[in-house]
Design a protein around this motif. Structure first.
Motif, short mmCIF file in Angstrom:
data_model
loop_
_atom_site.label_atom_id
_atom_site.label_comp_id
_atom_site.label_asym_id
_atom_site.label_seq_id
_atom_site.Cartn_x
_atom_site.Cartn_y
_atom_site.Cartn_z
N MET A 1 0.85 -1.17 0.00
CA MET A 1 0.00 0.00 0.00
C MET A 1 0.90 1.24 0.00
N THR A 2 0.59 2.14 -0.88
CA THR A 2 1.40 3.35 -0.97
C THR A 2 1.02 4.32 0.15
N THR A 3 1.87 5.32 0.34
CA THR A 3 1.60 6.34 1.36
C THR A 3 0.30 7.07 1.06
N VAL A 4 0.08 7.36 -0.20
CA VAL A 4 -1.15 8.07 -0.59
C VAL A 4 -2.37 7.21 -0.28
N GLU A 5 -2.30 5.92 -0.58
CA GLU A 5 -3.42 5.02 -0.29
C GLU A 5 -3.66 4.91 1.21
N LEU A 6 -2.58 4.85 1.97
CA LEU A 6 -2.71 4.78 3.43
C LEU A 6 -3.37 6.04 3.96
N GLN A 7 -2.95 7.20 3.49
CA GLN A 7 -3.55 8.46 3.92
C GLN A 7 -5.03 8.51 3.55
N ALA A 8 -5.38 8.01 2.38
CA ALA A 8 -6.78 7.99 1.94
C ALA A 8 -7.61 7.09 2.84
N LYS A 9 -7.05 5.93 3.21
CA LYS A 9 -7.76 5.02 4.12
C LYS A 9 -7.98 5.68 5.48
N LYS A 10 -6.95 6.35 5.98
CA LYS A 10 -7.08 7.05 7.26
C LYS A 10 -8.17 8.11 7.19
N ALA A 11 -8.17 8.89 6.13
CA ALA A 11 -9.17 9.94 5.97
C ALA A 11 -10.58 9.36 5.90
N ALA A 12 -10.73 8.26 5.17
CA ALA A 12 -12.04 7.62 5.06
C ALA A 12 -12.50 7.10 6.41
N LEU A 13 -11.58 6.51 7.17
CA LEU A 13 -11.92 6.00 8.50
C LEU A 13 -12.35 7.14 9.42
N ILE A 14 -11.60 8.21 9.42
CA ILE A 14 -11.95 9.36 10.27
C ILE A 14 -13.31 9.92 9.88
N GLN A 15 -13.57 10.03 8.57
CA GLN A 15 -14.86 10.55 8.12
C GLN A 15 -16.00 9.64 8.57
N GLU A 16 -15.78 8.33 8.49
CA GLU A 16 -16.80 7.36 8.94
C GLU A 16 -17.08 7.55 10.43
N ILE A 17 -16.03 7.72 11.21
CA ILE A 17 -16.19 7.93 12.65
C ILE A 17 -16.97 9.21 12.92
N LEU A 18 -16.58 10.28 12.26
CA LEU A 18 -17.24 11.57 12.49
C LEU A 18 -18.71 11.53 12.10
N ASN A 19 -19.03 10.79 11.07
CA ASN A 19 -20.42 10.72 10.61
C ASN A 19 -21.31 9.87 11.51
N ASN A 20 -20.70 8.94 12.27
CA ASN A 20 -21.51 7.98 13.00
C ASN A 20 -21.46 8.10 14.52
N LEU A 21 -20.55 8.89 15.06
CA LEU A 21 -20.52 9.07 16.51
C LEU A 21 -21.40 10.26 16.88
N ASN A 22 -22.50 9.96 17.56
CA ASN A 22 -23.47 11.00 17.83
C ASN A 22 -23.67 11.30 19.31
#
Length: 88
Positions: A1-22
């Motif tokens: 996995m490239t650095t860019v792909e890793l950063q994209a996965k991190k960003a997607a995970l953070i967005q998922e958390i932000l959208n679902n923690l209420n």
């Protein structure tokens, strides 16, 4: 996995958390869990090669043939003994 792909996965995970923690409780629980993951030695998942799996099966079969096992009935009896000791 490239650095860019890793950063994209991190960003997607953070967005998922932000959208679902209420709730504050959910955020606190996640915070505690992340802290545990970061500060403890979390074992990595074990991945055996095909050859290692076959070797482990051979070892288990040899142990079984040599009588190195516990039957289901023996485990149930031991569990019943423990349950009885807890009631006293």
């Amino acid at each position: 996995m490239t650095t860019v792909e890793l950063q994209a996965k991190k960003a997607a995970l953070i967005q998922e958390i932000l959208n679902n923690l209420n709730t504050e409780a959910a955020i606190y629980s996640l915070e505690q869990y992340i802290h545990k993951l970061i500060t403890s030695d979390v074992p990595t998942l074990c991945c055996y090669t095909h050859e290692e799996k076959l070797n482990r099966i051979d070892e288990a079969e040899t142990a079984f043939e040599n009588g190195l096992f516990t039957s289901h009935a023996d485990v149930k009896n031991r569990l019943n003994q423990l349950k009885q000791s807890w009631n006293h």
